[in-house]
Design a protein around this motif. Sequence first.
Motif, PDB file in Angstrom:
ATOM      1  N   GLN A   1       1.605   2.563  -4.009  1.00 12.99           N
ATOM      2  CA  GLN A   1       0.455   2.435  -4.504  1.00 12.99           C
ATOM      3  C   GLN A   1       0.020   2.992  -4.165  1.00 12.99           C
ATOM      4  O   GLN A   1      -0.483   3.880  -5.129  1.00 12.99           O
ATOM      5  CB  GLN A   1       0.421   0.927  -4.904  1.00 12.99           C
ATOM      6  N   ASP A   2      -0.295   2.938  -3.008  1.00  7.81           N
ATOM      7  CA  ASP A   2      -1.520   4.076  -2.415  1.00  7.81           C
ATOM      8  C   ASP A   2      -1.552   5.348  -1.640  1.00  7.81           C
ATOM      9  O   ASP A   2      -1.943   5.717  -1.394  1.00  7.81           O
ATOM     10  CB  ASP A   2      -2.461   3.562  -1.963  1.00  7.81           C
TER      11      ASP A   2
ATOM     12  N   GLU B   1       0.509  -1.231   0.339  1.00  5.92           N
ATOM     13  CA  GLU B   1      -0.032  -0.087   0.237  1.00  5.92           C
ATOM     14  C   GLU B   1       0.854   0.788  -0.069  1.00  5.92           C
ATOM     15  O   GLU B   1       0.189   2.269  -0.780  1.00  5.92           O
ATOM     16  CB  GLU B   1      -0.818   0.258   1.166  1.00  5.92           C
TER      17      GLU B   1
ATOM     18  N   THR C   1      -5.604   7.864   1.678  1.00  4.25           N
ATOM     19  CA  THR C   1      -4.901   6.473   0.219  1.00  4.25           C
ATOM     20  C   THR C   1      -5.539   7.480  -0.806  1.00  4.25           C
ATOM     21  O   THR C   1      -6.632   8.137  -0.661  1.00  4.25           O
ATOM     22  CB  THR C   1      -5.161   5.376   0.364  1.00  4.25           C
ATOM     23  N   LEU C   2      -4.776   7.306  -1.630  1.00  5.38           N
ATOM     24  CA  LEU C   2      -4.982   7.896  -3.507  1.00  5.38           C
ATOM     25  C   LEU C   2      -5.959   7.804  -3.516  1.00  5.38           C
ATOM     26  O   LEU C   2      -6.955   7.881  -4.526  1.00  5.38           O
ATOM     27  CB  LEU C   2      -3.433   7.805  -4.196  1.00  5.38           C
ATOM     28  N   SER C   3      -6.317   5.925  -3.932  1.00  2.00           N
ATOM     29  CA  SER C   3      -7.308   5.838  -4.140  1.00  2.00           C
ATOM     30  C   SER C   3      -8.393   5.684  -3.743  1.00  2.00           C
ATOM     31  O   SER C   3      -9.783   5.971  -4.499  1.00  2.00           O
ATOM     32  CB  SER C   3      -7.141   4.017  -3.883  1.00  2.00           C
ATOM     33  N   GLN C   4      -9.303   6.156  -2.363  1.00  2.00           N
ATOM     34  CA  GLN C   4     -10.116   6.145  -1.460  1.00  2.00           C
ATOM     35  C   GLN C   4     -10.720   8.068  -1.916  1.00  2.00           C
ATOM     36  O   GLN C   4     -12.047   8.420  -2.335  1.00  2.00           O
ATOM     37  CB  GLN C   4     -10.369   5.948  -0.202  1.00  2.00           C
TER      38      GLN C   4
ATOM     39  N   PRO D   1      -6.112  12.104  -9.913  1.00  2.00           N
ATOM     40  CA  PRO D   1      -6.085  10.550  -9.790  1.00  2.00           C
ATOM     41  C   PRO D   1      -4.936  10.314 -10.816  1.00  2.00           C
ATOM     42  O   PRO D   1      -4.257   9.718  -9.840  1.00  2.00           O
ATOM     43  CB  PRO D   1      -7.130   9.568  -9.297  1.00  2.00           C
TER      44      PRO D   1
ATOM     45  N   LYS E   1      -9.076   5.186   5.620  1.00  2.00           N
ATOM     46  CA  LYS E   1      -8.121   4.947   4.475  1.00  2.00           C
ATOM     47  C   LYS E   1      -7.292   5.998   4.514  1.00  2.00           C
ATOM     48  O   LYS E   1      -8.479   6.475   2.707  1.00  2.00           O
ATOM     49  CB  LYS E   1      -8.902   4.621   3.559  1.00  2.00           C
TER      50      LYS E   1
END
Length: 400
Positions: free
Chosen positions: A80-81, A77, A351-354, A281, A349
């Motif tokens: 990557q995130d 994580e 994180t980048l994805s959230q 993103p 969370k």
Amino acid sequence: MSGQNILKKPAGRAGGIFNFIPTRYVVAAMCFFGIMMQYTMKVDLSVVIVAMVCSAPKNTSEPQNLNDVITMIPRHEEEQDVCPVPDDADTSEVDEGEFEWDEETQGYTLSAYYYGYVATQLLGGRLSEILGSKVVIGPGVFLAGLFTLLSPLAARLHVAAFIATRVLVGAASASAPVPWVAILTCVPLWIHIVMGVGYCWIAYTMLSELPTYLSNILHFDLQASGVLSALPYIFTTLSHIVFGYLSQWLRTNGYISKITAYRIFNGISAVGSAACLVTIPFMGCNSTVIMVLLVAAMAFIGVYQGGSFISHVDLGNNFAGTTAGITYTMLNSMGIVSPSITGILINGKQTLSQWAIVFYMSAAIYLATWTLYMLFGSADEQPWNKLPSEDVHKTKKEVV
């Protein structure tokens, strides 16, 4: 507030030593400073909450600095995130906030202001039609300031008490019979509101969550977070002024019709801001490019000022206070919904994805509302705006 009450006597002059100043300028200045103070109390928590809360739950194995926080994340994580802490960042000592509020709780505290803010919109709009705007604005700003002073004490007492004070701050911040049924069933008014909902979703997401994003994702320090948070709104303000004037100039000189101007500027605002948000993103952890995109997104948001921002006045200026109350009740509800949903999405969370989900969702909502306005929007005066006296006068004239 109703424009017809503010500018009742445009030719008047201020009293006393300032009798050479037109009354409308004095009123405009007072409204400006009143709204400035109201916005200050609206956004202050968005910035200071970064320093109020601790970055991780307090326990016996509490991490000592930001690098320790990063090492607690699984390796895959981390790569990557999440974004790494910059090499030049001072991570030796991080001042922890005193409140152990997770992201969901923070979302609720950020949205609390708008519960009171929304609840009094319609009442304030109607009272401004009946009593005049100054009776509503002055006491409202005073009470909002008083409750803001009590907020630190309430926060230390309990999070529920703090939320209650924010609700009260929002609540304090705000003629002919009203044709309620006709107004509430007016399709053009609701389409105008829908368009504004898309605008407010992005505006309030950025207003409430941008400092948190800058601190937790891009790892800006608290002081830089506060300064950088202001940049998007500086450009939004400039955009408001430029495109508001440009739209009026184009319409006044007959180059385009009112509805055409609304559709064009609404489209620039929606498509431009959405394009910036969906690009973020893909930029990974490039904080410079991301900051440029955030500033550009908010500049595009400001283009809406040249669009249908105050179209409720076009639809029914005789009931501008009431329609404004209805409109801003719905629009400012996004100040409740948007931070709450964002808090739920990123709870635990960061994180980048959230955050990508937050940006994609905001862009999709604004594009959808703009599409509806393109299909069904109107700037024509509505039949319910005709006052009984106007109808009688028209009938007499036709008889003669």
